[in-house]
Design an enzyme around this catalytic site. Structure first.
Site, PDB file in Angstrom:
ATOM      1  N   GLY A   1       0.691  -1.294   0.003  1.00  0.00           N
ATOM      2  CA  GLY A   1       0.006   0.036  -0.003  1.00  0.00           C
ATOM      3  C   GLY A   1       0.938   1.308  -0.017  1.00  0.00           C
TER       4      GLY A   1
ATOM      5  N   ASP B   1      -0.306   0.471  13.112  1.00  0.00           N
ATOM      6  CA  ASP B   1      -0.014  -1.135  12.522  1.00  0.00           C
ATOM      7  C   ASP B   1       0.242  -2.028  13.883  1.00  0.00           C
ATOM      8  OD1 ASP B   1      -0.093  -0.306   9.972  1.00  0.00           O
ATOM      9  OD2 ASP B   1       2.221   0.357  10.024  1.00  0.00           O
TER      10      ASP B   1
ATOM     11  N   ARG C   1      -8.353  -5.483   9.558  1.00  0.00           N
ATOM     12  CA  ARG C   1      -7.637  -5.993  10.689  1.00  0.00           C
ATOM     13  C   ARG C   1      -8.382  -6.064  12.059  1.00  0.00           C
ATOM     14  NH1 ARG C   1      -1.837  -3.260   9.953  1.00  0.00           N
ATOM     15  NH2 ARG C   1      -1.105  -5.050   8.430  1.00  0.00           N
TER      16      ARG C   1
HETATM   17  C1  S3P Z   1       2.795   3.723   6.374  1.00  0.00           C
HETATM   18  C2  S3P Z   1       1.660   4.561   6.741  1.00  0.00           C
HETATM   19  C3  S3P Z   1       0.527   3.890   7.437  1.00  0.00           C
HETATM   20  C4  S3P Z   1       0.877   2.316   7.882  1.00  0.00           C
HETATM   21  C5  S3P Z   1       1.585   1.612   6.678  1.00  0.00           C
HETATM   22  C6  S3P Z   1       2.743   2.327   6.291  1.00  0.00           C
HETATM   23  C7  S3P Z   1       3.945   4.708   5.612  1.00  0.00           C
HETATM   24  O1  S3P Z   1      -0.623   3.872   6.486  1.00  0.00           O
HETATM   25  O2  S3P Z   1      -0.353   1.697   8.229  1.00  0.00           O
HETATM   26  O3  S3P Z   1       2.179   0.333   7.378  1.00  0.00           O
HETATM   27  O4  S3P Z   1       4.750   4.230   5.251  1.00  0.00           O
HETATM   28  O5  S3P Z   1       3.453   5.788   5.362  1.00  0.00           O
HETATM   29  P1  S3P Z   1      -1.553   5.158   6.340  1.00  0.00           P
HETATM   30  O6  S3P Z   1      -0.897   6.031   5.902  1.00  0.00           O
HETATM   31  O7  S3P Z   1      -2.530   4.495   5.243  1.00  0.00           O
HETATM   32  O8  S3P Z   1      -2.254   5.174   7.797  1.00  0.00           O
END
Ligand code: S3P
Length: 432
Positions: free
Chosen positions: A92, A315, A346
């Site tokens: 993501g 997380d 989750r």
């Molecule tokens: C992350 C931001 C978080 C986190 C993901 C890593 C990042 O997601 O949950 O594991 O590296 O910017 P969100 O920005 O969607 O909260």
């Protein structure tokens, strides 16, 4: 993977890999900077390798050498149109950050992902970019995303969803956009992108106003590479921290851990629960806080955590829920809406798997309630993970107290921590 009950405690000093969020940024930002950048201790997990391969496919010269990489950056406009669609697997972070970066390039790209990533919401990143005049089409709000690169317009963006990925995607888009982009963050999220951009010479100002964080970034200014030492990942450490807290006769020492205040809510939460956690050698490197951490077996109390801390440890709720299951009083964790759109839903998987383990729990309005007991009768020892790495690792730790637990589809652990099983076993875990 099967995780079994242990008897001798969790002891030793595990090797925790480099931070995943900082590793992604350590590829993206040097790739569009001027100069050669040596990145040491980079995490070589599937998610990060997808980012690395994307930049290689866009013509960036990247040399790989054990856990060090050398990136030869050629500036903001040096990326080349990739020959094929870019495949990002489960990541993501890669998807949201690259959507931003590529929307202001002078070529078109298509981003794709695996089954799980292809279900995750992408309008949260495309909508603010559309305000900047980006030409992005999602597939009903998800991947594949088709990005037609072009000149964007700088504007003011008010972040409705607390997300470092969205903030970072917009910052990266604005780097190649004329004028000043102003981002208003209503809730604090991890700030690794702004820290790295600042150290690479970006024209960025960050300040607080009326309880909000304002980021002002001036586009079309070149970045200059600096070497990076990636600190070790607190989110990956959290699995060992909780394993040591909940198992008798345990003591572990974790070295060189990132202790960024926008990320370390889990340490606050576990200490609030009575966890014996001490910090040593607190220092700062590349403007990221780092420390060593000692953890000793503890009698945990339950606790209530408000929604305001959720973004500082988003997380870590799967492993926090495991800790709360072995506390001597109930816990309430509030404001967990964002947990529903992670690598899996989750919140649902935490509830379902805790119930399988015999733990009394419920959710109401995105709040999670856990009512621990002294003994559990495991009802169903098959743990459903839906390919979510953090659910798999959290319930592997649950197995050190309640095993044998069969963790389904545990290969997902390779997305963030390929050596997790061996490291936990070296500490005294029994995972086969
Ligand atoms: C992350 C931001 C978080 C986190 C993901 C890593 C990042 O997601 O949950 O594991 O590296 O910017 P969100 O920005 O969607 O909260």
């Amino acid at each position: 993977m099967i995780s079994n009950i242990i008897s001798g405690g969790i002891n030793g000093s595990p090797f925790v890999p480099g931070d995943k969020s900082i590793s992604h940024r350590s590829i993206i930002i040097p790739s569009i900077s001027n100069g050669v950048c040596e990145v040491r201790n980079i995490l070589k997990s599937e998610d990060v390798l997808h980012t690395l391969n994307a930049f290689k496919a866009m013509g960036v010269k990247i040399e790989e050498n054990n856990n060090k990489i050398i990136i030869h950056g050629n500036g903001l406009n040096s990326l080349k149109e990739p020959k094929n669609d870019i495949y990002l697997g489960n990541s993501g972070t890669s998807a949201r950050l690259l959507t931003g970066l590529l929307s202001s390039q002078n070529f078109d790209t298509i981003l794709k992902g695996d089954e799980s990533l292809s279900k995750r919401p992408m309008r949260r990143i495309s909508d603010p970019l559309l305000k900047m005049n980006a030409n992005i089409s999602t597939t009903n709000g998800t991947l594949p995303i088709c990005i037609k690169g072009g000149q964007l317009i700088s504007t003011n963006i008010d972040l409705k969803i607390p997300s470092a990925q969205i903030k970072s995607g917009i910052l990266l888009a604005s780097l190649n956009t004329k004028g000043e982009t102003i981002i208003t963050e209503n809730k604090v999220t991890r700030d690794h992108t702004e820290i790295m951009l600042e150290s690479f010479g970006a024209n960025i100002k960050v300040y607080n106003e009326d309880g909000k964080k304002i980021l002002k970034i001036l586009g079309q200014e070149e970045l200059f590479a600096k070497n990076i030492d990636v600190p070790n990942d607190l989110s990956s450490s959290a699995f060992f921290i909780v394993a040591a807290l909940i198992n008798k006769n345990s003591r572990i020492v974790l070295k060189n851990i990132n202790n960024n205040p926008t990320r370390n809510g889990i340490l606050y939460a576990l200490k609030k629960m009575g966890g014996k956690i001490s910090f040593f050698n607190e220092r700062s490197h590349n403007n990221e806080n780092i420390c060593d951490i000692e953890v000793i077996t503890s009698n945990l109390n339950g606790c209530e955590l408000g929604a305001e801390i959720a973004d500082l440890m988003i997380d870590e709720y799967p492993i926090l829920a495991v800790a709360a299951s072995f506390a001597n009083s109930p816990s309430i964790f509030r404001g967990l809406k964002e947990l529903r759109v992670k690598e899996s839903n989750r919140l649902e998987l935490i509830l379902r798997n805790l119930e399988s383990c015999g733990v009394n729990c419920k959710s109401e309005n995105d709040d999670l309630f856990i009512y621990p007991e002294t003994n559990y009768n495991v009802k169903n020892n098959k743990i459903k993970t839906e390919f979510d790495h953090r659910i798999a690792m959290a319930f592997a730790v649950m197995g050190t107290r309640l095993g044998p637990l069969k963790i389904e589809d545990s290969n997902s652990i390779n997305t963030s921590f390929p050596n997790f099983k061996n490291e936990l076993n070296n500490l005294g875990g029994k995972i086969s």
